[in-house]
Design an enzyme around this catalytic site. Structure first.
Site, PDB file in Angstrom:
ATOM      1  N   LYS A   1     -14.483  -3.335 -27.600  1.00  0.00           N
ATOM      2  CA  LYS A   1     -13.088  -2.935 -27.818  1.00  0.00           C
ATOM      3  C   LYS A   1     -12.422  -2.527 -26.516  1.00  0.00           C
ATOM      4  CE  LYS A   1     -10.043  -1.374 -31.075  1.00  0.00           C
ATOM      5  NZ  LYS A   1      -9.135  -2.257 -30.357  1.00  0.00           N
TER       6      LYS A   1
ATOM      7  N   LYS B   1     -15.963   5.855 -22.758  1.00  0.00           N
ATOM      8  CA  LYS B   1     -14.954   6.546 -23.574  1.00  0.00           C
ATOM      9  C   LYS B   1     -15.341   6.488 -25.055  1.00  0.00           C
ATOM     10  CE  LYS B   1     -10.941   5.407 -22.110  1.00  0.00           C
ATOM     11  NZ  LYS B   1      -9.687   4.719 -21.837  1.00  0.00           N
TER      12      LYS B   1
ATOM     13  N   LYS C   1     -12.198  -5.121 -21.901  1.00  0.00           N
ATOM     14  CA  LYS C   1     -10.811  -5.046 -21.407  1.00  0.00           C
ATOM     15  C   LYS C   1     -10.341  -6.442 -21.053  1.00  0.00           C
ATOM     16  CE  LYS C   1      -7.833  -1.695 -20.621  1.00  0.00           C
ATOM     17  NZ  LYS C   1      -7.823  -0.373 -21.280  1.00  0.00           N
TER      18      LYS C   1
END
Ligand code: NAD
Length: 471
Positions: free
Chosen positions: A70, A94, A106
């Site tokens: 993600k 994260k 990303k």
């Protein structure tokens, strides 16, 4: 303003190594966690008028220890393979930190979206989504993009539509998050990153002892705040902090900055920028600062860089006057800059924690898409009726009857937005407690970032043990 070349991947790896040195994790596992698993680099033509433009684009999947992967998609002239790899790595750490069960990814398209019409942007976006689908680099169980710099709900709806056309199925719309609410999005996603910045800073400021060490009073109310970048993250962070008693004294954008120690109204600044195309000449007692970057050195309690990476380095770290730096952007402080800030007793709240609100609410959206039910739909009325019954008993017992307004406040059942915001607040409070606890327990660790990396690395390491290694 110009920001010189920033070694983003070098910075993320330096932070990783600094934290890993404080753990007892197997070297091979550490190497695997740090490595970027796959990168897809593509070039495709897009017809613009009578011309063809060759567009360069990327998607990096940093870690497959949890699936799907993600991370956002960025439209920027500066997009590069190194940049998406660094941002994808940050996404892994994260997600682990805030217990969102995804690997990091990303994407980036190397364009300046301001130079494209809406129709041209749609063509670029749909072609990018098609390329990802072609290589199996997108899907609700594979890789789920979201908005980042230069993209928003509109782009996400184009991506969803393109993907679903080729891959219909009951879960297909979970292939991307940050969609419009009418197309499977979740309420609260647009402002989620900014709201998470607020919840995080509110939590940090609530520790009296920590604030005393910084020479500050506890509580976010009354704190003077400068925000750099007045886009999705920066604007909503400013608006929500302002609405909850913080004082926005400075706003820095690429065209310049404005500063007023008495405070600025974020809604009025945004309106002025929409009407005039610039935040400059806002008036109302604010002074214009032509060199936007120097606004970061103006007096304030909290500085929130919410634009791009590499804006606080060894060049300006010694001039920063804020006591707290809240990294709303990814990678705004370089390792050398961070060292100077920590030495000066300035608290740096790391990106991997402070801007995790976006991916947290994206996770809620993905859950909504897979479960096919709006949050609150099943239990809102039931909760409301239960609260009303309890209240009725209390009223009978005490002989006091509440006003309709008071009754509504006590018996209100959670709507989707209430549930999303409360889940986000809980996540930000819980994650900060883990970082703070790690900081207290670790010897010779003096900054929140190293502690946050330690928490994440341990979680990812435990997910890797005995897995993903074929005999
Ligand atoms: P955005 O495109 O909506 O806004 C960025 C803003 O920064 C724009 O207004 C732009 O004009 C301004 N800007 C660009 N360069 C600047 C410069 N040199 N100086 C001052 N201002 C400048 O992007 P966003 O989604 O708000 O993302 C901002 C940062 O937050 C990025 O680092 C992004 O990776 C990070 N982030 C975004 C999300 C999200 O949900 N959108 C989530 C987590 C992290």
């Amino acid at each position: 303003m110009s920001v010189e070349h920033f070694d983003f991947i070098g910075a993320v790896d330096t932070y990783f190594d600094q934290a890993a040195a404080h753990t007892k994790i197997n070297k091979g596992i550490l190497e695997q966690i740090k490595a970027c698993n796959s990168v897809y680099y593509m070039k495709f033509p897009v017809k613009i008028g009578n011309d063809y433009k060759v567009v360069e684009a990327y998607r990096a999947q940093h870690s497959h220890h949890r699936m799907p992967t993600k991370g956002g998609i960025r439209y920027s002239e500066h997009a590069s393979q190194e940049e998406v790899m660094a941002l994808a790595a940050l996404m892994t750490y994260k997600c682990a930190l805030v217990d969102v069960p995804f690997g990091g990814a990303k994407g980036g398209i190397k364009i300046n979206p301001r130079n494209f019409t809406e129709g041209q942007l749609q063509r670029v976006t749909r072609r990018y989504a098609f390329e990802l689908a072609k290589k199996n680099f997108i899907g609700p169980g594979i890789d789920v993009p979201a908005p980042d710099m230069g993209t928003g709900a509109r782009e996400m709806s184009w991506i969803m539509d393109t993907y679903v056309s080729f891959n219909p199925g009951e879960n297909a719309i979970g292939c991307v998050t940050g969609k419009p609410v009418t197309q499977g999005g979740v309420r609260g996603r647009t402002e989620a990153t900014g709201r998470g910045v607020y919840y995080g800073l509110k939590e940090i400021c609530s520790y009296e002892k920590d604030m005393k060490e910084l020479g500050l009073e506890p509580g976010l109310e009354g704190k003077k705040v400068i925000v750099q970048g007045f886009g999705n993250v920066g604007y909503y962070a400013a608006e929500i902090i302002h609405d909850n008693g913080g004082i926005i004294v400075g706003v820095a954008e690429y065209e310049g900055a404005i500063y007023n120690p008495e405070g600025l109204d974020p809604r009025a600044v945004l309106k002025h920028r929409k009407e005039t195309g610039s935040i400059l000449n806002y008036g109302n007692g604010a002074k214009d600062i032509k060199d936007s970057l120097s606004c970061l050195e103006q007096p304030c309690d909290i500085l929130i860089p919410a634009a791009i990476e590499g804006v606080i380095t060894k060049k300006n770290a010694s001039k920063i006057k804020a006591k707290i730096i809240g990294e709303a952007a990814n990678g705004p402080v370089s390792p050398e800059g961070a060292k100077i800030l920590t030495k000066r007793g300035i608290m740096v709240v790391p990106d991997m924690y402070l801007n995790a609100g976006g991916v947290t609410v994206s996770y809620f959206e993905w859950l909504k898409n897979l479960s096919h039910v709006r949050f609150g739909r099943m239990n809102k009325r039931f909760n409301q009726a239960s609260f009303q019954n309890i209240l009725g008993v209390v009223e009978d017992f005490t002989g006091r009857t509440l006003t309709d307004k008071e009754k509504e406040a006590v018996t209100h059942g959670g709507d989707e937005i209430d549930i999303v915001n409360s889940g986000l607040e809980e996540t930000m409070i819980g994650a900060y407690a883990q970082i703070r606890e790690q900081l207290k327990r670790a010897r010779n660790v003096h900054d929140l970032r190293t502690a946050a990396f330690m928490v994440s690395i341990k979680k990812v390491a435990s997910a890797y043990e005995n897995l993903g290694v074929f005999p």
